[in-house]
Design a protein around this motif. Structure first.
Motif, PDB file in Angstrom:
ATOM      1  N   GLU A  50       0.865  -1.173   0.000  1.00  0.00           N
ATOM      2  CA  GLU A  50       0.000   0.000   0.000  1.00  0.00           C
ATOM      3  C   GLU A  50       0.906   1.229   0.000  1.00  0.00           C
ATOM      4  OE1 GLU A  50      -3.517   2.272   0.150  1.00  0.00           O
ATOM      5  OE2 GLU A  50      -3.145   0.189  -0.395  1.00  0.00           O
ATOM      6  N   VAL A  51       0.652   2.151  -0.914  1.00  0.00           N
ATOM      7  CA  VAL A  51       1.445   3.379  -1.017  1.00  0.00           C
ATOM      8  C   VAL A  51       0.566   4.533  -0.544  1.00  0.00           C
ATOM      9  CG1 VAL A  51       2.700   4.934  -2.554  1.00  0.00           C
ATOM     10  CG2 VAL A  51       2.748   2.451  -2.969  1.00  0.00           C
ATOM     11  N   ARG A  52       1.078   5.327   0.388  1.00  0.00           N
ATOM     12  CA  ARG A  52       0.331   6.466   0.910  1.00  0.00           C
ATOM     13  C   ARG A  52       1.233   7.692   0.951  1.00  0.00           C
ATOM     14  NH1 ARG A  52      -4.983   5.746   3.015  1.00  0.00           N
ATOM     15  NH2 ARG A  52      -5.593   3.791   2.043  1.00  0.00           N
ATOM     16  N   GLY A  61      -0.050  11.785   9.651  1.00  0.00           N
ATOM     17  CA  GLY A  61       0.667  11.539   8.405  1.00  0.00           C
ATOM     18  C   GLY A  61       0.131  10.362   7.620  1.00  0.00           C
ATOM     19  N   ALA A  62       0.972   9.883   6.715  1.00  0.00           N
ATOM     20  CA  ALA A  62       0.565   8.816   5.794  1.00  0.00           C
ATOM     21  C   ALA A  62       0.226   7.516   6.525  1.00  0.00           C
ATOM     22  CB  ALA A  62       1.667   8.586   4.760  1.00  0.00           C
ATOM     23  N   ALA A  63       0.963   7.201   7.557  1.00  0.00           N
ATOM     24  CA  ALA A  63       0.719   5.936   8.271  1.00  0.00           C
ATOM     25  C   ALA A  63      -0.666   5.898   8.891  1.00  0.00           C
ATOM     26  CB  ALA A  63       1.782   5.729   9.343  1.00  0.00           C
ATOM     27  N   VAL A  96       4.578   1.710   1.861  1.00  0.00           N
ATOM     28  CA  VAL A  96       5.604   2.714   1.606  1.00  0.00           C
ATOM     29  C   VAL A  96       4.917   4.060   1.792  1.00  0.00           C
ATOM     30  CG1 VAL A  96       7.218   3.710  -0.049  1.00  0.00           C
ATOM     31  CG2 VAL A  96       6.899   1.230   0.038  1.00  0.00           C
ATOM     32  N   LEU A  97       5.471   4.857   2.703  1.00  0.00           N
ATOM     33  CA  LEU A  97       4.838   6.100   3.128  1.00  0.00           C
ATOM     34  C   LEU A  97       5.672   7.303   2.734  1.00  0.00           C
ATOM     35  CD1 LEU A  97       4.069   4.860   6.736  1.00  0.00           C
ATOM     36  CD2 LEU A  97       2.588   4.677   4.728  1.00  0.00           C
ATOM     37  N   PHE A  98       4.988   8.329   2.266  1.00  0.00           N
ATOM     38  CA  PHE A  98       5.633   9.594   1.915  1.00  0.00           C
ATOM     39  C   PHE A  98       4.946  10.699   2.718  1.00  0.00           C
ATOM     40  CE2 PHE A  98       6.110   6.875  -1.781  1.00  0.00           C
ATOM     41  CZ  PHE A  98       7.428   7.063  -2.149  1.00  0.00           C
ATOM     42  N   ASP A  99       5.724  11.390   3.549  1.00  0.00           N
ATOM     43  CA  ASP A  99       5.219  12.527   4.320  1.00  0.00           C
ATOM     44  C   ASP A  99       6.014  13.756   3.931  1.00  0.00           C
ATOM     45  OD1 ASP A  99       3.084  11.592   6.078  1.00  0.00           O
ATOM     46  OD2 ASP A  99       4.619  10.315   6.978  1.00  0.00           O
ATOM     47  N   PRO A 103      12.235  11.405   3.059  1.00  0.00           N
ATOM     48  CA  PRO A 103      12.450  10.192   2.264  1.00  0.00           C
ATOM     49  C   PRO A 103      11.344   9.171   2.546  1.00  0.00           C
ATOM     50  CG  PRO A 103      14.350  10.642   3.701  1.00  0.00           C
ATOM     51  CD  PRO A 103      13.312  11.666   3.998  1.00  0.00           C
ATOM     52  N   PRO A 104      11.134   8.235   1.639  1.00  0.00           N
ATOM     53  CA  PRO A 104      10.091   7.231   1.873  1.00  0.00           C
ATOM     54  C   PRO A 104      10.389   6.375   3.107  1.00  0.00           C
ATOM     55  CG  PRO A 104      11.416   6.637  -0.036  1.00  0.00           C
ATOM     56  CD  PRO A 104      11.864   7.994   0.393  1.00  0.00           C
ATOM     57  N   VAL A 105       9.334   5.948   3.738  1.00  0.00           N
ATOM     58  CA  VAL A 105       9.442   5.043   4.889  1.00  0.00           C
ATOM     59  C   VAL A 105       8.783   3.733   4.472  1.00  0.00           C
ATOM     60  CG1 VAL A 105       8.709   4.601   7.266  1.00  0.00           C
ATOM     61  CG2 VAL A 105       9.415   6.914   6.566  1.00  0.00           C
TER      62      VAL A 105
END
Length: 112
Positions: A50-52, A61-63, A96-99, A103-105
């Motif tokens: 899942e990409v957020r 945030g994205a998570a 994969v999270l982008f805030d 950088p991506p997490v």
């Protein structure tokens, strides 16, 4: 987030995971339960990703945007994908999270 913006983050996530050694199997796989952003292979594991993305980490945030309902839909879609591929496979669910500009997490095993 617009569809094109979402596709941009999915492409970034895919490149990131490929740099980590994973192999892309499918992108934007759809079924009646919803969509799986990325399906990757990591050694013997089939990885459903899942990409957020969020502009910033305020409000979690994205998570925080991946709730229980999304997890249930992701599991149902993954089960259908696996059944269409000929049966059981070792799998896991990652994100994969982008805030913002961070950088991506990469979070592994978001669903246990």
């Amino acid at each position: 987030m617009s569809r094109s913006r979402g596709s941009e983050f999915e492409a970034r996530a895919c490149r990131y995971l490929e740099q980590q050694g994973l192999t892309l199997l499918a992108r934007n796989w759809q079924c009646r339960f919803g969509e799986i952003d990325l399906i990757m292979q990591d050694g013997s594991y089939r990885v459903f990703v899942e990409v957020r993305a969020r502009h910033d980490a305020r409000f979690g945030g994205a998570a925080a945007s991946i709730g229980a309902d999304k997890c249930r839909k992701l599991q149902a879609a993954a089960n259908l994908y696996l059944s269409q591929q000929g049966g059981a496979s070792r799998c896991r669910f990652d994100a994969v999270l982008f805030d913002g500009d961070a950088p991506p997490v990469w979070l592994k095993n978001i669903i246990s």
